[in-house]
Design a protein around this motif. Structure first.
Motif, short mmCIF file in Angstrom:
data_model
loop_
_atom_site.label_atom_id
_atom_site.label_comp_id
_atom_site.label_asym_id
_atom_site.label_seq_id
_atom_site.Cartn_x
_atom_site.Cartn_y
_atom_site.Cartn_z
N THR A 197 26.44 13.17 51.25
CA THR A 197 26.39 13.15 52.71
C THR A 197 24.98 13.44 53.20
N GLU A 249 30.88 6.05 54.83
CA GLU A 249 32.07 6.22 53.98
C GLU A 249 33.13 5.17 54.30
N ASP A 253 29.94 15.45 46.84
CA ASP A 253 30.22 14.86 48.15
C ASP A 253 29.24 15.36 49.21
N ALA A 274 27.18 6.59 52.27
CA ALA A 274 28.09 7.64 52.19
C ALA A 274 28.90 7.72 50.98
N ARG A 275 29.67 8.22 50.85
CA ARG A 275 30.13 8.68 49.58
C ARG A 275 31.53 8.30 49.32
N GLU A 276 31.85 8.31 48.08
CA GLU A 276 33.25 8.14 47.76
C GLU A 276 33.72 9.52 47.42
#
Length: 286
Positions: free
Chosen positions: A96, A207, A92, A6-8
Motif C-alpha cells: 500500500t 487493488e 500488504d 495496489a496489492r493482492e
C-alpha cells in the motif's frame, strides 16, 4: 489501465503515512518510516514467533512449516495467528505504501525500524521485503536495508506494451466465447473501481483495478496467464520518482473504462475492446 498500485491481499492492510525519523536515507541519514503501521500491529500471540532464527521467506525447496505454525487452536478462544498471515499483513501494508508513493523511490528502509512500528521483530518485515525484492519493487542494500527501486518512464511504457500483448488477444477471444451473463457478474467489480476513484482513494483503486482484471482474465481458465498478468499489473502500479499525483478527474475517467469495457465485451465489439484496453494501460492508473 494501471499505471501507478495496489496489492493482492487476504486481509485488510492499513494505509501508510510517514511519521518520525527511523530507517535510513541513502548515505545513512535518517528516513521516516510509515506512521500508520501502528494500526497494523499484530496480535500479542503472534509476536513471539519471530525472534528465534526463523528461516527466510520463502523456505528453501518449499519445506513445510514447523508443526503447529499454520494451525489454529481449537476451542472458544481466539485462533492463534499464523506466521504467514503476520508476514502477509506486513506485505500488504508495504505494498500500500509503495502504491501511494509513501515508500519513496531511491530511499533505503531498515527492517528493524519498520519492525518496531509493526510491533514484531525484523524477521517478518525482512521476509516481506524479500518478497518485494523478488517482485522487483526493492533491492537489498547490504548492512542497511532495502532501497525502493527507481523506475523510469520507459520501463512503465514497456510494461504497458507487454501487458497489451498478453491481455488484448485474450480479451478478444473471450468476447467471442463468454456469454453476456458472465460479464454481467463482473459489474460489481467495475463499480468498486469507480467508487474508489470517486473517493480519490488511489491505493484502494489500484487493488480493485487489479481484482477486475484478474476476474476478466480468469475466464480464460489459464492460471499461468493470471500469474504473469498480475505480476505485470502490480509492477505497472508503482509510481515513478517524480510522477505527479494523478488528478481526481483522470482517476474517475480511468475507472469508467472498466464499465465501458464490459459493455464492449457484451456487444462483442472487438475494435472498441482493443482500443479501450490499450488506452487503459497508458492511462492514469492503467
Amino acid at each position: 489501465m494501471e499505471q501507478g498500485a495496489a496489492r493482492e491481499r487476504a486481509t485488510e492492510g492499513p494505509s501508510v503515512r510517514f511519521g518520525d525519523s527511523r530507517g535510513e536515507r541513502p548515505g545513512g541519514a535518517p528516513r521516516p518510516v510509515p506512521e500508520a503501521v501502528e494500526n497494523a500491529r499484530v496480535p500479542e500471540q503472534a509476536r513471539g514467533e519471530h525472534t528465534h532464527g526463523e528461516p527466510p521467506f520463502p523456505r528453501p525447496g518449499g519445506a513445510p512449516a514447523p508443526a503447529g505454525e499454520d494451525a489454529g487452536l481449537p476451542g472458544d478462544g481466539p485462533r492463534a495467528v499464523r506466521r504467514h498471515s503476520v508476514r502477509g499483513q506486513i506485505l500488504d501494508a508495504l505494498r500500500t505504501a509503495l502504491v501511494a508513493g509513501e515508500l519513496r523511490p531511491g530511499e533505503v528502509y531498515s527492517a528493524p525500524a519498520l519492525g518496531e512500528r509493526f510491533g514484531v521483530s525484523a524477521t517478518p518485515v525482512r521476509e516481506a521485503m524479500q518478497r518485494l525484492a523478488v517482485e522487483g519493487a526493492v533491492e537489498v542494500v547490504p548492512n542497511r536495508g532495502f532501497r525502493v527501486v527507481v523506475r523510469t518512464p520507459r520501463e512503465l511504457a514497456e510494461l504497458a506494451e507487454v501487458r497489451a500483448l498478453i491481455e488484448v488477444p485474450v480479451m478478444l477471444r473471450l468476447a467471442r466465447t463468454v456469454p453476456a451473463a458472465r460479464w454481467a457478474g463482473l459489474r460489481p467489480l467495475a463499480e468498486a473501481t469507480g467508487a474508489a476513484a470517486a473517493r480519490g482513494d488511489r491505493a484502494h483503486y489500484a487493488e480493485t483495478d487489479r481484482a477486475f482484471h484478474r476476474a476478466v482474465l480468469a475466464l480464460a481458465g489459464n492460471e499461468q496467464l493470471l500469474a504473469v498478468a498480475d505480476d505485470l499489473h502490480r509492477r505497472s502500479q508503482w509510481p515513478l520518482l517524480s510522477a505527479p499525483v494523478p488528478r481526481h478527474a483522470d482517476l474517475v475517467a480511468d475507472a469508467a473504462e472498466h464499465s465501458a469495457l464490459l459493455d464492449a465485451l457484451v456487444a462483442q465489439d472487438l475494435p472498441v475492446i482493443e482500443a479501450l484496453v490499450r488506452e487503459h494501460f497508458t492511462g492514469a492508473d492503467g
